[in-house]
Design a protein around this motif. Structure first.
Motif, PDB file in Angstrom:
ATOM      1  N   THR A   9       1.727  10.677   2.459  1.00  0.00           N
ATOM      2  CA  THR A   9       1.116  10.901   1.148  1.00  0.00           C
ATOM      3  C   THR A   9       1.514  12.257   0.583  1.00  0.00           C
ATOM      4  O   THR A   9       1.881  12.373  -0.594  1.00  0.00           O
ATOM      5  CB  THR A   9      -0.417  10.810   1.262  1.00  0.00           C
ATOM      6  N   LEU A  10       1.452  13.290   1.412  1.00  0.00           N
ATOM      7  CA  LEU A  10       1.832  14.628   0.959  1.00  0.00           C
ATOM      8  C   LEU A  10       3.303  14.678   0.554  1.00  0.00           C
ATOM      9  O   LEU A  10       3.672  15.282  -0.457  1.00  0.00           O
ATOM     10  CB  LEU A  10       1.545  15.647   2.060  1.00  0.00           C
ATOM     11  N   GLN A  11       4.152  14.017   1.334  1.00  0.00           N
ATOM     12  CA  GLN A  11       5.571  13.997   0.994  1.00  0.00           C
ATOM     13  C   GLN A  11       5.816  13.211  -0.302  1.00  0.00           C
ATOM     14  O   GLN A  11       6.699  13.562  -1.093  1.00  0.00           O
ATOM     15  CB  GLN A  11       6.377  13.403   2.149  1.00  0.00           C
ATOM     16  N   GLY A  12       5.036  12.163  -0.522  1.00  0.00           N
ATOM     17  CA  GLY A  12       5.142  11.421  -1.768  1.00  0.00           C
ATOM     18  C   GLY A  12       4.742  12.265  -2.967  1.00  0.00           C
ATOM     19  O   GLY A  12       5.390  12.210  -4.026  1.00  0.00           O
ATOM     20  N   LEU A  13       3.691  13.064  -2.825  1.00  0.00           N
ATOM     21  CA  LEU A  13       3.263  13.951  -3.914  1.00  0.00           C
ATOM     22  C   LEU A  13       4.332  14.986  -4.225  1.00  0.00           C
ATOM     23  O   LEU A  13       4.626  15.276  -5.399  1.00  0.00           O
ATOM     24  CB  LEU A  13       1.953  14.647  -3.526  1.00  0.00           C
ATOM     25  N   ILE A  14       4.939  15.556  -3.181  1.00  0.00           N
ATOM     26  CA  ILE A  14       5.996  16.544  -3.389  1.00  0.00           C
ATOM     27  C   ILE A  14       7.198  15.905  -4.076  1.00  0.00           C
ATOM     28  O   ILE A  14       7.791  16.475  -4.992  1.00  0.00           O
ATOM     29  CB  ILE A  14       6.405  17.178  -2.047  1.00  0.00           C
TER      30      ILE A  14
END
Length: 292
Positions: free
Chosen positions: A141-146
């Protein structure tokens, strides 16, 4: 008498855990997530290149090369080409979010369950097995946001002169829908990562990712599929509703543009439903695969 005193002293010795199981699980979750973030920071250049290459090529070919050679998509003229750019840019943002969920979770999990067996070290952490899998989803999820934060500005500026995507930021949708979409795609990555062996990754891309990509509304709006029908049945517009990417891309258009899109009161509940479904299947598959 001395023996009785020693026995009484021994009975008073108690061994108690220094923290509750909930606190231990919370600390472990934070440690696992921190480990993934450290790895991401170390390989951030590779992450950026991997994130940008596909959106850049899509925008470069469709929004720069095609108008330059007189084969603009969406119709003839700058206005039609700009309208297509407005549809495409949010689509590539949604596509990058999906690919981050697949690459960061499914591919790494296939390796960890495969020859590296790294998963054996992770599941020995002092926390429930399902929490290890949930951490994977949070990391994705964090990588998707970035990736969404990187792709949107880059995709918005890659176009031929006169062709431009009309971006309009709707912050309340961005702050709610983008994280929800990242969780949904991370959960999809968990399902795929626990369903395919490392030797079958090619099948996953050929039979799952490719159809999802081309039928996920990246290059067109769901509302424009109406003319594709048999008799009075809008068959394609109906069939693609089982594709989670169609809701993600329609939501990105609602968040970043004024282009027509699917109703938000449909997008939000369906994405929540996909999150719940994918998490339930992924956590079950993960537990079975670890214990098998």
């Amino acid at each position: 008498m001395a023996t009785a005193d020693v026995s009484a002293g021994l009975r008073r010795i108690e061994i108690r855990p220094q923290r509750s199981s909930f606190a231990a699980s919370r600390v472990t979750l934070a440690a696992l997530l921190l480990r993934d973030l450290v790895v991401l920071k170390k390989n951030f250049g590779e992450f950026v290149i991997r994130t940008l290459i596909q959106p850049f090529l899509l925008c470069f070919v469709f929004l720069f090369v095609f108008p330059k050679i007189g084969q603009g998509i969406g119709g003839h003229g700058v206005t039609a080409e700009s309208a297509f750019a407005t549809v495409l840019v949010p689509g590539v943002v949604g596509l990058s979010i999906m690919f981050q969920g697949v690459q960061s979770i499914a591919l790494s999990m296939a390796q960890e369950f495969g020859f590296t067996r790294e998963i054996e070290d992770r599941v020995q952490a002092p926390c429930p097995i399902w929490l290890v899998a949930f951490e994977k989803v949070l990391s994705g999820t964090l990588q998707g946001l970035i990736s969404a934060a990187i792709v949107l500005p880059i995709a918005s500026i890659v176009h031929a002169p006169g062709v431009a995507a009309h971006i309009s930021l709707h912050w309340w949708i961005i702050l709610t829908l983008v994280p929800l979409s990242c969780v949904a795609m991370g959960s999809l990555g968990l399902v795929l990562g626990t369903s395919f062996e490392a030797r079958n990754i090619g099948l996953m891309f050929g039979f799952v990712i490719l159809p999802i990509t081309f039928l996920g509304g990246t290059y067109y709006q769901w509302t424009r599929l109406g003319p594709v029908k048999i008799g009075g049945w809008h068959w394609l517009q109906t069939i693609v509703l089982i594709n989670p990417l169609i809701y993600l891309n329609e939501g990105m258009r609602a968040a970043f543009t004024e282009a027509p899109h699917m109703h938000l009161y449909v997008i939000y509940p369906v994405l929540v439903g996909f999150c719940t479904l994918f998490l339930a299947i992924g956590l079950r598959n993960f537990r079975r695969k670890v214990l098998s």
